[in-house]
Structures are given as C-alpha cells and as structure tokens.
Design an enzyme around this catalytic site. Sequence first.
Site, PDB file in Angstrom:
ATOM      1  N   LYS A  76       0.754  -1.130  -0.233  1.00  0.00           N
ATOM      2  CA  LYS A  76      -0.413   0.123   0.124  1.00  0.00           C
ATOM      3  C   LYS A  76       0.749   0.848   0.013  1.00  0.00           C
ATOM      4  O   LYS A  76       0.665   2.889  -0.849  1.00  0.00           O
ATOM      5  CB  LYS A  76      -1.361  -0.442   1.641  1.00  0.00           C
ATOM      6  CG  LYS A  76      -2.109  -1.160   1.448  1.00  0.00           C
ATOM      7  CD  LYS A  76      -2.617  -0.721   2.785  1.00  0.00           C
ATOM      8  CE  LYS A  76      -3.598  -1.687   2.751  1.00  0.00           C
ATOM      9  NZ  LYS A  76      -4.721  -1.016   4.119  1.00  0.00           N
ATOM     10  N   ASP A 145      14.397  -1.522   0.634  1.00  0.00           N
ATOM     11  CA  ASP A 145      15.713  -1.823   1.563  1.00  0.00           C
ATOM     12  C   ASP A 145      17.126  -2.706   1.532  1.00  0.00           C
ATOM     13  O   ASP A 145      18.200  -2.735   0.733  1.00  0.00           O
ATOM     14  CB  ASP A 145      15.208  -2.119   2.830  1.00  0.00           C
ATOM     15  CG  ASP A 145      14.102  -2.668   3.216  1.00  0.00           C
ATOM     16  OD1 ASP A 145      13.904  -3.667   2.634  1.00  0.00           O
ATOM     17  OD2 ASP A 145      13.517  -2.124   4.060  1.00  0.00           O
ATOM     18  N   LYS A 148      14.963  -7.701  -1.080  1.00  0.00           N
ATOM     19  CA  LYS A 148      14.378  -8.633  -1.161  1.00  0.00           C
ATOM     20  C   LYS A 148      13.047  -8.802  -1.783  1.00  0.00           C
ATOM     21  O   LYS A 148      12.701  -9.542  -2.955  1.00  0.00           O
ATOM     22  CB  LYS A 148      14.188  -9.507   0.077  1.00  0.00           C
ATOM     23  CG  LYS A 148      13.556 -10.538   0.329  1.00  0.00           C
ATOM     24  CD  LYS A 148      13.478 -11.134   1.301  1.00  0.00           C
ATOM     25  CE  LYS A 148      12.427 -10.536   2.211  1.00  0.00           C
ATOM     26  NZ  LYS A 148      12.084 -10.680   4.311  1.00  0.00           N
TER      27      LYS A 148
END
Length: 225
Positions: A76, A145, A148
């Site tokens: 979101k 970050d 992944k």
Amino acid sequence: MSTDMAADQRKKPGVVIKDGWTGYSLELFNYPEHYKGDLECVYIPHGVIMNRIECLARDILEDIGHHDMMVLCVLKGGYKFCSDLVESIKAQSRSTNSRLTTRVEFIRFKSYLNDQSTEDLHIIGPDDLSMLKGKNVLIVEAIVDTGKTMRALLQHVETFQPKMVKVAGLLVKRVPHGAAELPDYVGFVIPNRFVVGYALDYNEYFRDLNHICVISETGKQKYKV
C-alpha cells in the site's frame, strides 16, 4: 552524451541524505493533530518529494518516449508515489506532445511486522499478470531496503515476458546487506531510519501524513501490535 551514458547516470543515487541529518522541527509544518507526540521530525517535506517526483517523471519520459507503459504499483505504501508519478508523467507528456498511454495495475507484498522486516514475503494481488506480455513495464515501489521485495517482484514479472522492465523507487535505505542494484529511478537515498508518511505506514497508521517523517519511540509503542 549517449543514451546509455545518460541512463547510467540516472541509476546513480538521487538525492543522498547523509547519516547525520536530523530532519526539520515539527513546529515548522502542518501535520495531523492526532499524531502529536508520535513523530520525531519531518524528514522530507511534501514539497521536496513532489519536486523530486517531477524529475523522475522527466527521466522516465525520456527513456520510454512515445511507447505505451504498464505501471505496476506496489501497495500500500506506493499508492501516493505512484499516483503523483503517473500524473507528472502524463502532464509532461502532454506538454511535449508525446503520445504516451499508461495503465496501472496493483500488487501488494506483506513483509513487515511493527518496524522489522520479516523473512516471510507474500504476494497479495493478481497472480495472472498476462497483460504485461510484450509491454514496457514500470514497477513503482515506495521504499527499497534489502532489495528482497524488489528481486521477488522482478522475478514474478519476468515470467509474464514483458518487453522491458524498469523500477522507480522513491526511497532507498542504506542498510546492512542492502540492495546490490539500485532502482532505475531513485528519489532519495536515506539512512537506515524507520520513516512514515506519504502512504508509508507503521501497522497501518501514518499513511495520511503528507510529509515523510521519523516515527518516535512513543509512536512505535502506541501503535505496536
């Protein structure tokens, strides 16, 4: 300068915020009263975010030109970034008489509990993205970050055989074992601080902040699950 050289320059960090940056005093900005005491500072003001988005839109338009574009918004946290980015791309496209049509699809990942990234990563949304086949795809993600999530999504998207895939990331965090590859379009590179606002949340709170802010320890405890 060649097109390849220009693209390489854009893959370098955007606006780099240094580790010692303490942000702006909350007293200088308007923000929802119900978050009083829950924030440390305004880290990136809304106006600065919007100006940087205009620059990203310009770069994307230069790369994609007259080609149609499928935008894949990661929910979101990415919905405000995606909406403002697409609107800026469309506005700049009209001003340059470039014929560019966009279609937006949505996908969601769940990987955070409180302020920590978990090992479990779940795709929530349409499994069938066959409409991406042969298309120019722009993945829009609010924050990168460890990388992944981005790697998992790129692998997922590639199975549908798009013509080209680019990634726009509003924020890239400097974290241990961070993303080896930067997004193609980077808004800000920031220290490893937990930020909220501009649709970024802490357990679904703070999405209604216009600025990107640093949450306080009081805020973390107040909204912890």
